[in-house]
Design a protein around this motif. Structure first.
Motif, PDB file in Angstrom:
ATOM      1  N   ARG A  37       0.832  -1.208   0.000  1.00 37.58           N
ATOM      2  CA  ARG A  37       0.000   0.000   0.000  1.00 37.58           C
ATOM      3  C   ARG A  37       0.863   1.254   0.000  1.00 37.58           C
ATOM      4  O   ARG A  37       0.624   2.185  -0.766  1.00 37.58           O
ATOM      5  N   GLN A  38       1.860   1.301   0.865  1.00 42.02           N
ATOM      6  CA  GLN A  38       2.722   2.479   0.936  1.00 42.02           C
ATOM      7  C   GLN A  38       3.441   2.719  -0.390  1.00 42.02           C
ATOM      8  O   GLN A  38       3.534   3.847  -0.871  1.00 42.02           O
ATOM      9  N   GLU A  39       3.933   1.654  -0.983  1.00 40.32           N
ATOM     10  CA  GLU A  39       4.618   1.768  -2.268  1.00 40.32           C
ATOM     11  C   GLU A  39       3.678   2.325  -3.336  1.00 40.32           C
ATOM     12  O   GLU A  39       4.058   3.175  -4.137  1.00 40.32           O
ATOM     13  N   ASN A  40       2.438   1.884  -3.319  1.00 43.44           N
ATOM     14  CA  ASN A  40       1.499   2.327  -4.341  1.00 43.44           C
ATOM     15  C   ASN A  40       0.935   3.709  -4.053  1.00 43.44           C
ATOM     16  O   ASN A  40       0.578   4.427  -4.988  1.00 43.44           O
ATOM     17  N   TYR A  41       0.872   4.115  -2.800  1.00 46.12           N
ATOM     18  CA  TYR A  41       0.495   5.493  -2.502  1.00 46.12           C
ATOM     19  C   TYR A  41       1.512   6.450  -3.129  1.00 46.12           C
ATOM     20  O   TYR A  41       1.145   7.467  -3.700  1.00 46.12           O
ATOM     21  N   VAL A  42       2.773   6.115  -3.011  1.00 45.53           N
ATOM     22  CA  VAL A  42       3.814   6.950  -3.594  1.00 45.53           C
ATOM     23  C   VAL A  42       3.621   7.036  -5.105  1.00 45.53           C
ATOM     24  O   VAL A  42       3.754   8.109  -5.700  1.00 45.53           O
ATOM     25  N   LYS A  43       3.274   5.939  -5.740  1.00 42.81           N
ATOM     26  CA  LYS A  43       3.047   5.937  -7.186  1.00 42.81           C
ATOM     27  C   LYS A  43       1.840   6.796  -7.547  1.00 42.81           C
ATOM     28  O   LYS A  43       1.867   7.535  -8.540  1.00 42.81           O
ATOM     29  N   VAL A  44       0.777   6.727  -6.767  1.00 45.33           N
ATOM     30  CA  VAL A  44      -0.413   7.544  -7.025  1.00 45.33           C
ATOM     31  C   VAL A  44      -0.078   9.022  -6.881  1.00 45.33           C
ATOM     32  O   VAL A  44      -0.423   9.837  -7.734  1.00 45.33           O
ATOM     33  N   PHE A  79      -7.480   5.133 -11.290  1.00 47.49           N
ATOM     34  CA  PHE A  79      -6.151   4.590 -11.039  1.00 47.49           C
ATOM     35  C   PHE A  79      -6.184   3.091 -11.238  1.00 47.49           C
ATOM     36  O   PHE A  79      -7.089   2.411 -10.757  1.00 47.49           O
ATOM     37  N   TRP A  80      -5.184   2.599 -11.956  1.00 44.39           N
ATOM     38  CA  TRP A  80      -5.026   1.167 -12.162  1.00 44.39           C
ATOM     39  C   TRP A  80      -3.721   0.735 -11.516  1.00 44.39           C
ATOM     40  O   TRP A  80      -2.670   1.290 -11.784  1.00 44.39           O
ATOM     41  N   LEU A  81      -3.807  -0.247 -10.689  1.00 42.71           N
ATOM     42  CA  LEU A  81      -2.622  -0.896 -10.148  1.00 42.71           C
ATOM     43  C   LEU A  81      -2.428  -2.140 -11.007  1.00 42.71           C
ATOM     44  O   LEU A  81      -3.239  -3.060 -10.961  1.00 42.71           O
ATOM     45  N   VAL A  82      -1.405  -2.123 -11.845  1.00 43.29           N
ATOM     46  CA  VAL A  82      -1.149  -3.213 -12.780  1.00 43.29           C
ATOM     47  C   VAL A  82      -0.234  -4.215 -12.094  1.00 43.29           C
ATOM     48  O   VAL A  82       0.841  -3.858 -11.609  1.00 43.29           O
ATOM     49  N   ILE A  83      -0.690  -5.453 -12.062  1.00 38.75           N
ATOM     50  CA  ILE A  83       0.074  -6.487 -11.368  1.00 38.75           C
ATOM     51  C   ILE A  83       0.517  -7.560 -12.350  1.00 38.75           C
ATOM     52  O   ILE A  83      -0.107  -7.781 -13.379  1.00 38.75           O
ATOM     53  N   ASP A  84       1.593  -8.205 -11.999  1.00 38.84           N
ATOM     54  CA  ASP A  84       2.153  -9.266 -12.825  1.00 38.84           C
ATOM     55  C   ASP A  84       2.566 -10.411 -11.918  1.00 38.84           C
ATOM     56  O   ASP A  84       2.975 -10.190 -10.784  1.00 38.84           O
ATOM     57  N   GLY A  85       2.430 -11.592 -12.399  1.00 43.06           N
ATOM     58  CA  GLY A  85       2.944 -12.745 -11.684  1.00 43.06           C
ATOM     59  C   GLY A  85       2.139 -13.167 -10.473  1.00 43.06           C
ATOM     60  O   GLY A  85       2.693 -13.668  -9.509  1.00 43.06           O
ATOM     61  N   VAL A  86       0.833 -12.976 -10.507  1.00 43.29           N
ATOM     62  CA  VAL A  86      -0.010 -13.417  -9.397  1.00 43.29           C
ATOM     63  C   VAL A  86      -0.354 -14.873  -9.676  1.00 43.29           C
ATOM     64  O   VAL A  86      -1.384 -15.202 -10.228  1.00 43.29           O
ATOM     65  N   ASP A  87       0.577 -15.737  -9.283  1.00 42.37           N
ATOM     66  CA  ASP A  87       0.447 -17.130  -9.672  1.00 42.37           C
ATOM     67  C   ASP A  87       0.354 -18.103  -8.505  1.00 42.37           C
ATOM     68  O   ASP A  87       0.178 -19.292  -8.707  1.00 42.37           O
ATOM     69  N   THR A  88       0.454 -17.613  -7.298  1.00 45.38           N
ATOM     70  CA  THR A  88       0.336 -18.510  -6.153  1.00 45.38           C
ATOM     71  C   THR A  88      -0.896 -18.132  -5.347  1.00 45.38           C
ATOM     72  O   THR A  88      -1.376 -17.007  -5.405  1.00 45.38           O
ATOM     73  N   GLU A  89      -1.383 -19.072  -4.597  1.00 46.54           N
ATOM     74  CA  GLU A  89      -2.570 -18.828  -3.774  1.00 46.54           C
ATOM     75  C   GLU A  89      -2.297 -17.728  -2.747  1.00 46.54           C
ATOM     76  O   GLU A  89      -3.133 -16.862  -2.506  1.00 46.54           O
ATOM     77  N   GLU A  90      -1.111 -17.738  -2.187  1.00 45.07           N
ATOM     78  CA  GLU A  90      -0.755 -16.740  -1.175  1.00 45.07           C
ATOM     79  C   GLU A  90      -0.704 -15.333  -1.788  1.00 45.07           C
ATOM     80  O   GLU A  90      -1.208 -14.374  -1.212  1.00 45.07           O
ATOM     81  N   THR A  91      -0.111 -15.219  -2.975  1.00 43.28           N
ATOM     82  CA  THR A  91      -0.033 -13.921  -3.656  1.00 43.28           C
ATOM     83  C   THR A  91      -1.427 -13.425  -4.010  1.00 43.28           C
ATOM     84  O   THR A  91      -1.748 -12.260  -3.822  1.00 43.28           O
ATOM     85  N   ARG A  92      -2.277 -14.310  -4.532  1.00 41.83           N
ATOM     86  CA  ARG A  92      -3.654 -13.923  -4.867  1.00 41.83           C
ATOM     87  C   ARG A  92      -4.390 -13.452  -3.622  1.00 41.83           C
ATOM     88  O   ARG A  92      -5.168 -12.503  -3.669  1.00 41.83           O
ATOM     89  N   GLY A  93      -4.151 -14.095  -2.507  1.00 40.52           N
ATOM     90  CA  GLY A  93      -4.789 -13.706  -1.261  1.00 40.52           C
ATOM     91  C   GLY A  93      -4.414 -12.292  -0.843  1.00 40.52           C
ATOM     92  O   GLY A  93      -5.256 -11.520  -0.406  1.00 40.52           O
ATOM     93  N   VAL A  94      -3.142 -11.956  -0.986  1.00 40.53           N
ATOM     94  CA  VAL A  94      -2.685 -10.612  -0.638  1.00 40.53           C
ATOM     95  C   VAL A  94      -3.319  -9.594  -1.575  1.00 40.53           C
ATOM     96  O   VAL A  94      -3.774  -8.535  -1.139  1.00 40.53           O
ATOM     97  N   VAL A  95      -3.394  -9.899  -2.863  1.00 38.17           N
ATOM     98  CA  VAL A  95      -3.990  -8.976  -3.834  1.00 38.17           C
ATOM     99  C   VAL A  95      -5.466  -8.763  -3.521  1.00 38.17           C
ATOM    100  O   VAL A  95      -5.961  -7.634  -3.544  1.00 38.17           O
ATOM    101  N   GLU A  96      -6.184  -9.830  -3.220  1.00 37.48           N
ATOM    102  CA  GLU A  96      -7.606  -9.695  -2.873  1.00 37.48           C
ATOM    103  C   GLU A  96      -7.779  -8.856  -1.609  1.00 37.48           C
ATOM    104  O   GLU A  96      -8.644  -7.995  -1.540  1.00 37.48           O
ATOM    105  N   TYR A  97      -6.956  -9.106  -0.625  1.00 38.07           N
ATOM    106  CA  TYR A  97      -7.007  -8.351   0.623  1.00 38.07           C
ATOM    107  C   TYR A  97      -6.696  -6.883   0.365  1.00 38.07           C
ATOM    108  O   TYR A  97      -7.373  -5.990   0.864  1.00 38.07           O
ATOM    109  N   LEU A  98      -5.677  -6.634  -0.450  1.00 37.79           N
ATOM    110  CA  LEU A  98      -5.284  -5.264  -0.784  1.00 37.79           C
ATOM    111  C   LEU A  98      -6.380  -4.554  -1.570  1.00 37.79           C
ATOM    112  O   LEU A  98      -6.709  -3.402  -1.284  1.00 37.79           O
TER     113      LEU A  98
END
Length: 122
Positions: free
Chosen positions: A29-36, A64-83
Motif C-alpha cells: 500500500r505504501q509503495e502504491n500510494y507513492v506511485k499515485v 487509477f489502475w494498479l497493474v500487477i504481474d505474476g499473481v500465480d500462487t494462492e498466497e499472492t492472490r490472497g494478498v492482492v484480494e485483501y489489498l
C-alpha cells in the motif's frame, strides 16, 4: 507485484502468517500510494504547463489502475484480494471523492486491452 510480495515474505519469514500478510499489505500500500501521488504530481505539472490539458482535467475524477504481474500462487492472490478490498476506500479517504474515480487492480496481460478501450472512450 508478485516479486515484491515474495521478497517481503522472505525478508519477514519469522512472522506468523497473519502478521506477515498484514506487513506485506502495508508495504505494498505504501509503495502504491507513492506511485499515485507521483502520478498526480505529473498531472498537476502537465496542467500547469499546458492550458489545453488543464481544461481537459478540470473537475474530472481520475481513475487509477494498479497493474500487477505474476499473481500465480494462492498466497499472492490472497494478498492482492485483501489489498484490493481496501485500496479504493483509502485513496478516496486521502484524496477525496472529487479526485478519485475508480481504483482497479488489473493483471498486466489485459493492460493493452484496457488502454485501447479507454483511449476510444475518452
Amino acid at each position: 507485484m508478485a516479486d515484491t510480495i515474495k521478497a517481503i515474505e522472505e525478508q519477514y519469514s519469522y512472522l506468523n502468517d497473519d502478521d506477515k500478510k498484514d506487513w506485506v499489505v502495508k508495504n505494498v500500500r505504501q509503495e502504491n500510494y507513492v506511485k499515485v501521488y507521483g502520478s498526480l504530481l505529473v498531472l498537476c505539472r502537465l496542467a500547469a504547463k499546458c492550458k489545453d490539458a488543464a481544461k481537459r482535467m478540470k473537475d474530472k475524477k481520475h481513475d487509477f489502475w494498479l497493474v500487477i504481474d505474476g499473481v500465480d500462487t494462492e498466497e499472492t492472490r490472497g494478498v492482492v484480494e485483501y489489498l484490493s478490498s481496501y485500496l479504493f476506500d483509502e485513496l478516496r479517504g486521502v484524496l477525496t471523492k472529487k479526485v478519485v474515480g475508480k481504483v482497479e487492480i488489473i493483471p498486466s496481460w489485459i493492460l493493452a486491452e484496457k488502454l485501447s478501450a479507454n483511449a476510444t472512450t475518452s
